[in-house]
Design a protein around this motif. Structure first.
Motif, mmCIF file in Angstrom:
data_model
loop_
_atom_site.group_PDB
_atom_site.id
_atom_site.type_symbol
_atom_site.label_atom_id
_atom_site.label_comp_id
_atom_site.label_asym_id
_atom_site.label_seq_id
_atom_site.Cartn_x
_atom_site.Cartn_y
_atom_site.Cartn_z
ATOM 1 N N UNK A 191 52.450 74.087 22.352
ATOM 2 C CA UNK A 191 53.109 72.858 21.896
ATOM 3 C C UNK A 191 52.682 71.678 22.776
ATOM 4 N N UNK A 192 52.462 71.942 24.061
ATOM 5 C CA UNK A 192 51.991 70.891 24.975
ATOM 6 C C UNK A 192 50.616 70.395 24.537
ATOM 7 N N UNK A 193 49.752 71.330 24.148
ATOM 8 C CA UNK A 193 48.402 70.963 23.708
ATOM 9 C C UNK A 193 48.445 70.214 22.374
ATOM 10 N N UNK A 194 49.303 70.674 21.464
ATOM 11 C CA UNK A 194 49.412 69.986 20.168
ATOM 12 C C UNK A 194 49.928 68.564 20.360
ATOM 13 N N UNK A 229 49.691 62.492 8.869
ATOM 14 C CA UNK A 229 49.213 63.841 9.164
ATOM 15 C C UNK A 229 48.294 63.802 10.366
ATOM 16 N N UNK A 230 48.166 64.968 10.974
ATOM 17 C CA UNK A 230 47.362 65.050 12.199
ATOM 18 C C UNK A 230 46.357 66.182 12.075
ATOM 19 N N UNK A 231 45.331 66.119 12.916
ATOM 20 C CA UNK A 231 44.228 67.063 12.804
ATOM 21 C C UNK A 231 44.037 67.823 14.093
ATOM 22 N N UNK A 232 43.496 69.033 13.954
ATOM 23 C CA UNK A 232 43.167 69.818 15.132
ATOM 24 C C UNK A 232 41.938 69.212 15.779
ATOM 25 N N UNK A 233 42.039 68.923 17.036
ATOM 26 C CA UNK A 233 40.888 68.379 17.754
ATOM 27 C C UNK A 233 40.661 69.231 18.996
#
Lengths: 219, 294
Positions: free
Chosen positions: A33-36, A77-81
């Motif tokens: 969750x910290x990384x997200x 919306x958000x994306x995996x980076x």
């Protein structure tokens, strides 16, 4: 830049009143969750939605508050980076471990006082977000061997800068308040300075990593 | 005793400060990520109307008084206006609310609450002098941002433009959109709305609620039938102004201007922003109801 073909970060958005979306990006407070949160924070900085007043993070949710009557009908919306390893954000705070509950924590955990200090200052903590009171950091990373229940009856006044352990959490009180945490030490720098500019008014910021360094006293 | 002359803009000397008399403006929204609550005037609409009288920025700071009991001596001629349910007096003569009033050096200004609403505001042309924290003059003593007035304090004008303002009583009377006899407040469904039992959701709208004595600028507590609280612990999440959270005792708390920026209780509803000022003017003991925004 955000590539539209990249994978979406799995989120669940709930409308929160007239002017806000509450976006849930995790179910547990953990490293993931910290990384997200870091990914979302970066995307909001690079590409802020129109009329966004503020993004307020918590462990698993971010509140996107818009200017009055400007909330979009669909949540952003958000994306995996890629994860960024930004070691420059590790902050070190000196702690004088002379708190009145140090013995209590040691006794409860079957450790010596020195072992409590050693374990508390060896761990790497993460500042998931600030909240509740100005500059108060919500941390993760307290070793399980230091988890100690809160006091049965809270103290009516705890000095600003006190370092405490409450259950599985550790933290620092930014302002003098009542509180039920076990006080194990104190820091000598203010967590919050109301007369400073906004970008430097808090010692810690969401996304920071943190280590405590034991010092015998503050000169 | 001589009037202080170190500041040319000293306008009043406080004889009796009253309770929680503090400068408030539009507050400091947009700082919650630092743990800083928005603060600001509890009745924003009153401040906006007063500032319209003076043709100045809508959220210019005014003195916010709880149960208006301020009593002050005027040190220099100036034009003031007040808003609220309290009655104002200059030298014991009643003065009308929401009009500009010329007050002369040596005059005595005082207020008396009438009990219908909590907060009364005192504005001056050009605004009041006071430090700013994060862009706002709103005081928040718990957060280290200023303090409330005490007896003997001097109230100063922000600028010298007090002399360029129209003197005398303005004929302009702006009507309040916040009819105090309306005791129903519009809400949106809160983020945990669906986690509340159906009977608790119905009860929330059907039951009258009493505003508790244990209310302050951080939040108003409500008393009524106990609502069932959703099972399981909620991980702390950010709050918005007017969030209605329900702790374990089933009695809702409405989070307000100086309240915590995160909360760990389930929120059943959120007050409509346009109803916030009227809600915050409701004194303890008021009986209120909620309706869903249509």
């Amino acid at each position: 830049m955000i590539d539209s073909s990249s994978d979406r970060l799995s989120t669940h958005a709930i409308r929160y009143g007239r002017d806000a979306w509450l976006v849930e990006f995790a179910t547990e407070a953990d490293d993931e969750s910290f990384a997200s949160a870091a990914m979302i924070r970066r995307q909001l900085e690079q590409n802020p939605p129109p009329h966004l007043r503020e993004a307020i993070f918590a462990y698993t949710r971010v509140l996107l508050e818009f200017e009055p009557e400007q909330c979009p009908p669909l949540a952003p919306e958000f994306f995996l980076t890629e994860r960024q390893n930004d070691s420059a954000r590790i902050k070190i705070i000196d702690v004088c471990y002379d708190g009145e509950d140090l013995q209590r924590v040691a006794r409860h955990r079957g450790l010596t006082v020195d072992e409590v200090i050693e374990k508390h200052s060896a761990a790497l903590y993460r500042v998931h977000f600030l909240g509740f009171a100005p500059g108060f950091p919500y941390l993760s990373g307290l070793p399980a061997c230091l988890h100690t229940p809160r006091l049965d009856s809270p103290r009516t006044r705890i000095a600003a800068g006190s370092v405490g352990i409450g259950g599985g959490q550790t933290g620092i009180y930014p302002l003098p308040t009542a509180g039920g945490w076990n006080i194990i030490g104190r820091i000598s720098v203010p967590l919050f300075d109301p007369s400073a500019p906004l970008d430097s008014c808090t010692l810690l910021q969401a996304g920071d990593e943190l280590k405590f360094r034991a010092v015998p006293s503050f000169s | 005793m001589t009037a202080p002359d170190h500041s040319s803009t000293a306008l009043f000397r406080v004889i009796h400060a009253g309770a929680m008399t503090g400068l408030q403006d539009g507050g400091r929204p947009g700082r919650k990520a630092f743990g800083i609550p928005p603060g600001g005037a509890m009745d924003l609409h009153s401040i906006e109307r007063l500032n319209r009288l003076f043709n100045q920025v809508p959220h210019t700071a005014a003195w916010e008084m709880l149960w208006a009991s301020l009593h002050a001596e005027c040190l220099r001629d100036c034009v003031i206006a007040y808003a609220g349910d309290a009655q104002g007096y200059v030298n014991e003569c009643p003065i009308p609310a929401e009009r500009t009033i010329l007050i002369r050096c040596g005059d005595r200004l005082r207020f008396q609450a009438r009990g219908q609403s909590l907060w009364t505001y005192l504005a001056v042309g050009g605004g009041w002098h006071g430090p700013r924290w994060f862009g706002s003059q709103s005081v928040w003593p718990d957060g280290g941002m200023g303090r409330y007035l005490t007896d003997g304090d001097i109230l100063c004008a922000a600028g010298t433009e007090i002399w360029q303002l129209p003197q005398g009583v303005s004929a302009r009377l702006l009507r309040s959109e916040d009819a105090l006899e309306n005791t129903s407040f519009r809400v949106y469904q809160g983020p945990q709305w669906l986690e509340f039992r159906k009977d608790s959701r119905e009860l929330f709208f059907q039951s009258p609620w009493c505003i508790s004595q244990q209310s302050n600028r951080a939040g108003f507590r409500l008393q009524g039938p106990a609502l069932f609280v959703p099972q399981g612990q909620l991980i702390s999440e950010p709050t918005v102004l007017g969030s209605i959270q329900v702790p374990a005792n089933g009695q809702p708390i409405v989070l307000l201007n100086d309240g915590p920026t995160v909360g760990g209780y389930a929120k059943i509803a959120v007050l409509h922003p346009d109803d916030l000022s009227r809600f915050r003017q409701s004194p303890p003991g008021s009986i209120i109801t909620f309706s869903l925004v249509s």
